[in-house]
Design a protein around this motif. Structure first.
Motif, PDB file in Angstrom:
ATOM      1  N   UNK A  22       0.816  -1.209   0.000  1.00  0.00           N
ATOM      2  CA  UNK A  22       0.000   0.000   0.000  1.00  0.00           C
ATOM      3  C   UNK A  22       0.853   1.264   0.000  1.00  0.00           C
ATOM      4  N   UNK A  23       1.986   1.202   0.655  1.00  0.00           N
ATOM      5  CA  UNK A  23       2.845   2.365   0.823  1.00  0.00           C
ATOM      6  C   UNK A  23       3.728   2.134   2.036  1.00  0.00           C
ATOM      7  N   UNK A  24       4.238   3.215   2.604  1.00  0.00           N
ATOM      8  CA  UNK A  24       5.113   3.096   3.768  1.00  0.00           C
ATOM      9  C   UNK A  24       4.294   2.877   5.038  1.00  0.00           C
ATOM     10  N   UNK A  25       4.952   2.309   6.037  1.00  0.00           N
ATOM     11  CA  UNK A  25       4.342   2.182   7.359  1.00  0.00           C
ATOM     12  C   UNK A  25       4.484   3.506   8.092  1.00  0.00           C
ATOM     13  N   UNK A  26       3.879   3.572   9.265  1.00  0.00           N
ATOM     14  CA  UNK A  26       3.992   4.749  10.111  1.00  0.00           C
ATOM     15  C   UNK A  26       4.081   4.286  11.556  1.00  0.00           C
ATOM     16  N   UNK A  27       4.175   5.213  12.465  1.00  0.00           N
ATOM     17  CA  UNK A  27       4.179   4.881  13.887  1.00  0.00           C
ATOM     18  C   UNK A  27       2.807   4.308  14.229  1.00  0.00           C
ATOM     19  N   UNK A  28       2.800   3.140  14.840  1.00  0.00           N
ATOM     20  CA  UNK A  28       1.568   2.387  15.072  1.00  0.00           C
ATOM     21  C   UNK A  28       0.810   2.867  16.303  1.00  0.00           C
ATOM     22  N   UNK A  29      -0.426   2.431  16.420  1.00  0.00           N
ATOM     23  CA  UNK A  29      -1.237   2.734  17.601  1.00  0.00           C
ATOM     24  C   UNK A  29      -0.560   2.221  18.863  1.00  0.00           C
ATOM     25  N   UNK A  30       0.012   1.013  18.774  1.00  0.00           N
ATOM     26  CA  UNK A  30       0.679   0.424  19.933  1.00  0.00           C
ATOM     27  C   UNK A  30       1.887   1.249  20.361  1.00  0.00           C
ATOM     28  N   UNK A  31       2.634   1.764  19.410  1.00  0.00           N
ATOM     29  CA  UNK A  31       3.794   2.600  19.734  1.00  0.00           C
ATOM     30  C   UNK A  31       3.364   3.915  20.370  1.00  0.00           C
ATOM     31  N   UNK A  32       2.285   4.480  19.889  1.00  0.00           N
ATOM     32  CA  UNK A  32       1.785   5.731  20.465  1.00  0.00           C
ATOM     33  C   UNK A  32       1.355   5.501  21.910  1.00  0.00           C
ATOM     34  N   UNK A  33       0.667   4.395  22.174  1.00  0.00           N
ATOM     35  CA  UNK A  33       0.273   4.067  23.547  1.00  0.00           C
ATOM     36  C   UNK A  33       1.497   3.810  24.417  1.00  0.00           C
ATOM     37  N   UNK A  34       2.497   3.133  23.859  1.00  0.00           N
ATOM     38  CA  UNK A  34       3.747   2.894  24.590  1.00  0.00           C
ATOM     39  C   UNK A  34       4.380   4.228  24.979  1.00  0.00           C
ATOM     40  N   UNK A  35       4.490   5.155  24.026  1.00  0.00           N
ATOM     41  CA  UNK A  35       5.063   6.471  24.322  1.00  0.00           C
ATOM     42  C   UNK A  35       4.292   7.171  25.434  1.00  0.00           C
ATOM     43  N   UNK A  36       2.957   7.172  25.359  1.00  0.00           N
ATOM     44  CA  UNK A  36       2.146   7.835  26.386  1.00  0.00           C
ATOM     45  C   UNK A  36       2.391   7.218  27.757  1.00  0.00           C
ATOM     46  N   UNK A  37       2.509   5.900  27.803  1.00  0.00           N
ATOM     47  CA  UNK A  37       2.765   5.226  29.079  1.00  0.00           C
ATOM     48  C   UNK A  37       4.120   5.615  29.650  1.00  0.00           C
ATOM     49  N   UNK A  38       5.159   5.627  28.803  1.00  0.00           N
ATOM     50  CA  UNK A  38       6.491   6.023  29.268  1.00  0.00           C
ATOM     51  C   UNK A  38       6.471   7.475  29.712  1.00  0.00           C
ATOM     52  N   UNK A  39       5.860   8.338  28.908  1.00  0.00           N
ATOM     53  CA  UNK A  39       5.754   9.762  29.250  1.00  0.00           C
ATOM     54  C   UNK A  39       5.127   9.952  30.621  1.00  0.00           C
ATOM     55  N   UNK A  40       4.020   9.236  30.877  1.00  0.00           N
ATOM     56  CA  UNK A  40       3.319   9.378  32.151  1.00  0.00           C
ATOM     57  C   UNK A  40       4.092   8.757  33.314  1.00  0.00           C
ATOM     58  N   UNK A  41       4.806   7.656  33.056  1.00  0.00           N
ATOM     59  CA  UNK A  41       5.649   7.051  34.094  1.00  0.00           C
ATOM     60  C   UNK A  41       6.787   7.993  34.479  1.00  0.00           C
ATOM     61  N   UNK A  42       7.377   8.658  33.477  1.00  0.00           N
ATOM     62  CA  UNK A  42       8.434   9.625  33.767  1.00  0.00           C
ATOM     63  C   UNK A  42       7.896  10.800  34.583  1.00  0.00           C
ATOM     64  N   UNK A  43       6.693  11.222  34.281  1.00  0.00           N
ATOM     65  CA  UNK A  43       6.070  12.301  35.068  1.00  0.00           C
ATOM     66  C   UNK A  43       5.864  11.860  36.512  1.00  0.00           C
ATOM     67  N   UNK A  44       5.378  10.643  36.707  1.00  0.00           N
ATOM     68  CA  UNK A  44       5.183  10.133  38.063  1.00  0.00           C
ATOM     69  C   UNK A  44       6.505  10.062  38.817  1.00  0.00           C
ATOM     70  N   UNK A  45       7.570   9.698  38.103  1.00  0.00           N
ATOM     71  CA  UNK A  45       8.884   9.553  38.737  1.00  0.00           C
ATOM     72  C   UNK A  45       9.532  10.884  39.053  1.00  0.00           C
ATOM     73  N   UNK A  46       9.362  11.872  38.150  1.00  0.00           N
ATOM     74  CA  UNK A  46      10.079  13.142  38.290  1.00  0.00           C
ATOM     75  C   UNK A  46       9.217  14.285  38.825  1.00  0.00           C
ATOM     76  N   UNK A  47       7.904  14.141  38.766  1.00  0.00           N
ATOM     77  CA  UNK A  47       7.016  15.200  39.224  1.00  0.00           C
ATOM     78  C   UNK A  47       6.505  16.108  38.123  1.00  0.00           C
ATOM     79  N   UNK A  48       7.034  15.962  36.916  1.00  0.00           N
ATOM     80  CA  UNK A  48       6.572  16.778  35.790  1.00  0.00           C
ATOM     81  C   UNK A  48       6.891  16.038  34.493  1.00  0.00           C
ATOM     82  N   UNK A  49       6.287  16.509  33.394  1.00  0.00           N
ATOM     83  CA  UNK A  49       6.598  15.904  32.107  1.00  0.00           C
ATOM     84  C   UNK A  49       8.043  16.210  31.737  1.00  0.00           C
ATOM     85  N   UNK A  50       8.741  15.212  31.259  1.00  0.00           N
ATOM     86  CA  UNK A  50      10.163  15.346  30.944  1.00  0.00           C
ATOM     87  C   UNK A  50      10.312  15.822  29.505  1.00  0.00           C
TER      88      UNK A  50
END
Length: 198
Positions: free
Chosen positions: A42-70
């Motif tokens: 069909x064409x090229x791939x892109x960043x998947x739904x699963x990767x986007x959810x993974x990023x959001x989870x890491x982002x939020x875990x880092x916020x919990x660890x540091x007190x703010x978004x990194x």
């Protein structure tokens, strides 16, 4: 592998004098080619739904660890398709070979010169689908830039929803048999301001 693709991971950057996380680098495996259920390309791939959810989870875990978004930068090969809305004027009709069509929209090859710096020598080639990576990355203001390659003779910086999408050309002298537009990019991150320059 939680992200759905093998190459996706993040690297925390710690303060020079403590174990405080000051910055994050997200390495996103944007895939290769997209195929339909019959094996047709069909064409090229892109960043998947699963990767986007993974990023959001890491982002939020880092916020919990540091007190703010990194503050963070993302690196990936294939450009997000959102760039078309900011780099080119749209068209009400499909222009065929005189333009490009993505995600149900049609675009001219007339660039919006006021929206970017650098040079645009070919139409970007994003993934066949778009699952909202840029929206997710811009949502909390932590991602300052998404660095991409893929389009070998482009070198531009365009701001989209508060973050920058920055294309770097291929470093090889044999990119599309082009001996002019090649290069690399230096990125400097400032620990005190938690910002980057390139």
């Amino acid at each position: 592998e939680e992200s759905g693709r093998v190459g996706t991971h993040y690297l925390p950057i710690y303060a020079s004098d403590s174990d405080e996380i000051k910055y994050a680098l997200y390495m996103i495996d944007s895939g290769n080619y997209e195929y339909d259920e019959n094996g047709n390309e069909l064409g090229y791939e892109c960043v998947s739904k699963e990767q986007i959810e993974w990023y959001k989870n890491v982002r939020d875990e880092l916020k919990d660890e540091t007190g703010d978004y990194v503050p963070a930068i993302m690196f990936q090969h294939i450009v997000p398709g959102d760039v078309y809305d900011y780099l080119y004027y749209s068209s009400a009709i499909d222009l065929g070979s005189l333009g490009k069509s993505y995600y149900g929209k049609h675009y001219t090859y007339v660039p919006k010169l006021q929206n970017f710096t650098g040079y645009l020598n070919e139409g970007p080639c994003p993934g066949y689908y778009n699952y909202g990576q840029v929206d997710a990355a811009a949502e909390k203001g932590d991602v300052q830039a998404i660095f991409v390659g893929h389009d070998h003779v482009n070198s531009y910086d365009v701001e989209i929803k508060g973050l920058h999408v920055i294309n770097t050309p291929a470093i090889t002298y044999h990119s599309y048999s082009n001996d002019i537009n090649h290069g690399c990019r230096l990125i400097v991150i400032d620990e005190k301001t938690q910002t980057y320059e390139t």
